[in-house]
Scaffold this motif. Structure first.
Motif, mmCIF file in Angstrom:
data_model
loop_
_atom_site.group_PDB
_atom_site.id
_atom_site.type_symbol
_atom_site.label_atom_id
_atom_site.label_comp_id
_atom_site.label_asym_id
_atom_site.label_seq_id
_atom_site.Cartn_x
_atom_site.Cartn_y
_atom_site.Cartn_z
ATOM 1 N N ILE A 269 13.318 -85.763 19.305
ATOM 2 C CA ILE A 269 12.438 -85.106 20.323
ATOM 3 C C ILE A 269 11.730 -85.845 20.918
ATOM 4 C CG2 ILE A 269 10.669 -83.246 20.399
ATOM 5 C CD1 ILE A 269 13.021 -81.770 19.800
ATOM 6 N N ALA A 270 11.024 -86.923 20.487
ATOM 7 C CA ALA A 270 10.323 -87.874 21.288
ATOM 8 C C ALA A 270 11.295 -88.571 22.256
ATOM 9 C CB ALA A 270 10.140 -89.020 20.477
ATOM 10 N N ASP A 271 12.420 -88.734 22.211
ATOM 11 C CA ASP A 271 13.423 -89.348 23.243
ATOM 12 C C ASP A 271 13.433 -88.204 24.349
ATOM 13 O OD1 ASP A 271 13.604 -91.623 21.786
ATOM 14 O OD2 ASP A 271 15.346 -91.243 21.042
ATOM 15 N N ILE A 272 13.613 -86.851 23.801
ATOM 16 C CA ILE A 272 13.780 -85.856 24.925
ATOM 17 C C ILE A 272 12.532 -85.618 25.775
ATOM 18 C CG2 ILE A 272 14.172 -83.364 25.169
ATOM 19 C CD1 ILE A 272 16.014 -83.441 22.671
ATOM 20 N N CYS A 273 11.529 -85.818 24.933
ATOM 21 C CA CYS A 273 10.260 -85.906 25.654
ATOM 22 C C CYS A 273 10.169 -86.990 26.879
ATOM 23 C CB CYS A 273 8.773 -85.639 24.677
ATOM 24 S SG CYS A 273 8.644 -84.260 23.751
ATOM 25 N N GLY A 274 10.356 -88.078 26.537
ATOM 26 C CA GLY A 274 10.325 -89.191 27.264
ATOM 27 C C GLY A 274 11.419 -88.804 28.753
ATOM 28 N N THR A 284 4.561 -81.545 19.364
ATOM 29 C CA THR A 284 4.781 -81.319 17.954
ATOM 30 C C THR A 284 3.537 -80.591 17.380
ATOM 31 O OG1 THR A 284 6.145 -83.434 17.802
ATOM 32 C CG2 THR A 284 4.981 -82.722 15.791
ATOM 33 N N ILE A 285 2.447 -80.970 17.923
ATOM 34 C CA ILE A 285 1.069 -80.299 17.517
ATOM 35 C C ILE A 285 1.075 -78.768 17.772
ATOM 36 C CG2 ILE A 285 -1.310 -80.260 17.768
ATOM 37 C CD1 ILE A 285 -1.326 -83.256 17.810
ATOM 38 N N ALA A 286 1.718 -78.585 19.062
ATOM 39 C CA ALA A 286 1.479 -77.275 19.684
ATOM 40 C C ALA A 286 2.733 -76.208 18.453
ATOM 41 C CB ALA A 286 1.907 -77.144 21.078
ATOM 42 N N ALA A 287 3.780 -77.004 18.264
ATOM 43 C CA ALA A 287 4.671 -76.560 17.532
ATOM 44 C C ALA A 287 4.043 -75.961 16.153
ATOM 45 C CB ALA A 287 6.007 -77.119 17.698
ATOM 46 N N GLY A 288 3.344 -76.842 15.704
ATOM 47 C CA GLY A 288 2.762 -76.584 14.326
ATOM 48 C C GLY A 288 1.785 -75.644 14.381
ATOM 49 N N GLY A 296 6.424 -79.916 10.872
ATOM 50 C CA GLY A 296 6.585 -81.082 11.896
ATOM 51 C C GLY A 296 6.414 -82.430 11.497
ATOM 52 N N SER A 297 7.178 -83.420 12.094
ATOM 53 C CA SER A 297 6.963 -84.703 11.815
ATOM 54 C C SER A 297 6.681 -85.553 13.153
ATOM 55 C CB SER A 297 7.929 -85.353 10.926
ATOM 56 O OG SER A 297 8.168 -84.778 9.640
ATOM 57 N N ASP A 450 3.766 -98.669 22.448
ATOM 58 C CA ASP A 450 3.265 -98.004 21.314
ATOM 59 C C ASP A 450 4.347 -97.263 20.463
ATOM 60 O OD1 ASP A 450 1.796 -96.530 19.554
ATOM 61 O OD2 ASP A 450 1.024 -95.042 20.924
ATOM 62 N N ALA A 451 4.847 -97.889 19.458
ATOM 63 C CA ALA A 451 6.015 -97.210 18.608
ATOM 64 C C ALA A 451 5.385 -96.057 17.669
ATOM 65 C CB ALA A 451 6.740 -98.481 17.817
ATOM 66 N N THR A 452 4.076 -95.765 17.665
ATOM 67 C CA THR A 452 3.145 -94.672 16.783
ATOM 68 C C THR A 452 3.272 -93.798 17.536
ATOM 69 O OG1 THR A 452 1.150 -95.232 17.270
ATOM 70 C CG2 THR A 452 2.304 -96.369 15.636
ATOM 71 N N TYR A 453 3.227 -93.786 18.862
ATOM 72 C CA TYR A 453 3.040 -92.638 20.017
ATOM 73 C C TYR A 453 1.501 -92.165 19.941
ATOM 74 C CZ TYR A 453 8.047 -92.361 20.788
ATOM 75 O OH TYR A 453 9.441 -92.728 21.141
ATOM 76 N N GLN A 454 0.728 -92.877 19.210
ATOM 77 C CA GLN A 454 -0.680 -92.322 18.962
ATOM 78 C C GLN A 454 -1.704 -93.131 19.152
ATOM 79 O OE1 GLN A 454 -0.737 -89.188 15.594
ATOM 80 N NE2 GLN A 454 1.035 -90.154 15.056
ATOM 81 N N PHE A 455 -1.364 -94.322 19.752
ATOM 82 C CA PHE A 455 -2.318 -95.435 19.849
ATOM 83 C C PHE A 455 -3.078 -95.259 21.124
ATOM 84 C CE2 PHE A 455 -3.785 -99.800 20.807
ATOM 85 C CZ PHE A 455 -4.273 -100.321 19.512
ATOM 86 N N ASP A 456 -4.345 -94.874 21.121
ATOM 87 C CA ASP A 456 -5.059 -94.497 22.281
ATOM 88 C C ASP A 456 -6.173 -95.344 22.655
ATOM 89 O OD1 ASP A 456 -7.054 -94.536 19.973
ATOM 90 O OD2 ASP A 456 -7.482 -92.006 20.496
ATOM 91 N N LEU A 457 -6.049 -96.578 22.121
ATOM 92 C CA LEU A 457 -7.041 -97.874 22.536
ATOM 93 C C LEU A 457 -6.492 -98.528 23.700
ATOM 94 C CD1 LEU A 457 -8.180 -99.081 18.955
ATOM 95 C CD2 LEU A 457 -9.067 -97.364 20.543
#
Length: 464
Positions: A269-274, A284-288, A296-297, A450-457
């Protein structure tokens, strides 16, 4: 006694599963008893019985601590002197609460550490907790499991209970314990009692402690289940009984296969989003927010640890032997295996786009353990990522506040960078972000993957 139920949604219909969930309720010390629900068995609280834990790894040590908190005689057996020294010194990766239990149990003698398997002869119960890895070709490596089970069989005596907890292929308990015991002339279910009770330990997760996590028990006979449940009941508030060791073995594999397929889908799904210029975390959060039918993961650089990258291969290996196809599981595991190489290709393209190129580029991996908050490199995606970049001619280093040194697949070693500066590197790959540590320095690097997709720094970060 409280009636317990489990609700299970199957094909949109909810089934009530009751009568086989074992509840343990502590009574006074004078009348300390446990009642096994649905078995009609009332047994004394066996704090004086000796339990021997065979293997003190990530499962065996927490198991030993949990039992020592409630029993006065627990023996931990491990063939590694280095591991025994680490346990004795408290140099182990345990939550604070279990670390305190370990300290107290060693101090008061309720937990003893030995390297001699002869200790199994004194055991009333033997709990086998050894690793079940796979080799480079993803074929199960059964050496430790076969050795441990053979040791348990060789030292078995009438009156003993043997519980296997290692995740493994369906039929292991009968093949490696039941049949060898019978060949020794010991009646299983009459003289020796055998069961499978898969571990459910999530390293680094303090929200799901052993006590609150139900355990599965599948005995060879009902009496085997009852005796095993008495011991496992010292670790958890509830035990769910299934009809056979095989059912318990497949239950554990199903749990981890479900997680593996879910993670493979999250990465896809991340690849599709890209490709669609969307944020996979937001999606993912929205689907959750849907309160039913979705689990979700989040995507990442790959899947590591002792369970998810390995355990499904035990079933796939067994199914290949039987000529049975499992295309969903097989494709999910292939996708998981290929994910680190996808990170390498993305890093290579970023270096090329910046005009740096791969050869001689300085790349820093931020975090190398397989999971945030744990000191564990087993099956970590960081290892094949580092190896892949090295083959491209990249000068790869790493920073991980929990991991001081890394041994790569070729046997070479890397020492971590203790205080990195982002500006010193051509590219920082964010792999694992441990809680409680400062990673703001990474934002000073001109390129951040960012391989975690969540690094906001690092506002200028790119994702896989």
């Amino acid at each position: 006694m409280t009636q317990h139920h489990l609700a299970l949604a199957v094909n949109g219909r909810e089934r009530q599963l009751s009568g086989r969930l074992v509840a343990y309720q502590d009574r006074s010390e004078e009348d300390a008893v446990r009642r096994v629900s649905g078995l009609g068995t009332r047994v004394p609280k066996a704090r004086q019985e000796t339990v021997v834990i065979l293997g003190l790894g990530y499962v065996g040590l927490p198991t030993a601590c949990g039992l020592a908190a409630r029993r006065s005689s627990v023996v931990g057996v491990d063939i590694s002197e280095a591991r025994l020294r680490a346990v004795a010194d408290g140099d182990v990766d345990l939550p604070d609460a279990e670390r305190a239990v370990l300290h107290d149990a060693l101090a008061d003698g309720s937990l003893r550490l030995v390297d001699d398997p002869e200790a199994l002869a004194e055991a009333d119960t033997v709990v086998v907790c050894v690793p079940t890895p796979v080799d480079e070709d993803r074929v199960p490596d059964l050496a430790a499991l076969r050795g441990a089970c053979a040791t348990a069989v060789a030292h078995a005596r009438p009156g003993q209970t043997i519980i296997l907890t290692s995740t493994t292929f369906v039929g292991t308990t009968r093949e490696l314990l039941v049949e060898p015991l019978r060949r020794r002339g010991l009646g299983v279910g009459t003289e020796v009692h055998v069961a499978f009770s898969p571990e459910r330990i999530d390293p680094g997760n303090h929200d799901h402690v052993q006590r609150d996590t139900p355990r599965i028990v599948g005995g060879v006979t009902p009496e085997c289940s009852a005796r095993a449940a008495r011991v496992i009941g010292d670790l958890t508030n509830s035990v769910y009984l299934v009809g056979s060791p095989e059912s318990a073995e497949l239950t554990k594999l199903y749990e981890n296969i479900f997680r593996a397929v879910n993670l493979a889908l999250a990465n896809e799904i991340a690849d599709i989003c890209g490709a669609l210029s969307l944020d996979p975390i937001e999606v993912t959060i929205a689907a959750g927010t849907k309160p039913y039918g979705f689990l979700g993961s989040f995507p990442g650089p790959g899947v590591g640890g002792h369970c998810i990258p390995c355990d499904p291969h035990y079933l796939l290996w067994q199914l290949r032997e039987k000529g049975v196809a499992a295309p969903v599981i097989d494709q999910a595991m292939r996708s998981i295996d290929l994910r680190p190489d996808q990170v390498v290709r993305r890093a290579e393209s970023m270096l090329a786009a910046a005009g740096t190129g791969a050869i001689g580029a300085r790349v820093l991996m931020a975090g190398v353990s397989y999971k945030a908050g744990v000191r564990d490199l087993r099956e970590s995606p960081a290892l094949p990522i580092i190896a892949g970049l090295t083959r491209l001619g990249v000068d790869v280093r790493y920073h991980d506040p929990l991991i001081g040194e890394v041994e790569l697949p070729d046997g070479s070693r890397l020492t971590g960078e203790p205080e990195p500066r982002g500006a010193d590197w051509d590219l920082v790959i964010v792999h694992t972000v441990h809680p409680g540590f400062d990673y703001a320095w990474a934002g000073d690097c001109p390129q951040v993957l960012d391989a975690t997709y969540q690094f906001d720094l690092a506002p200028h970060r790119q994702v896989v």
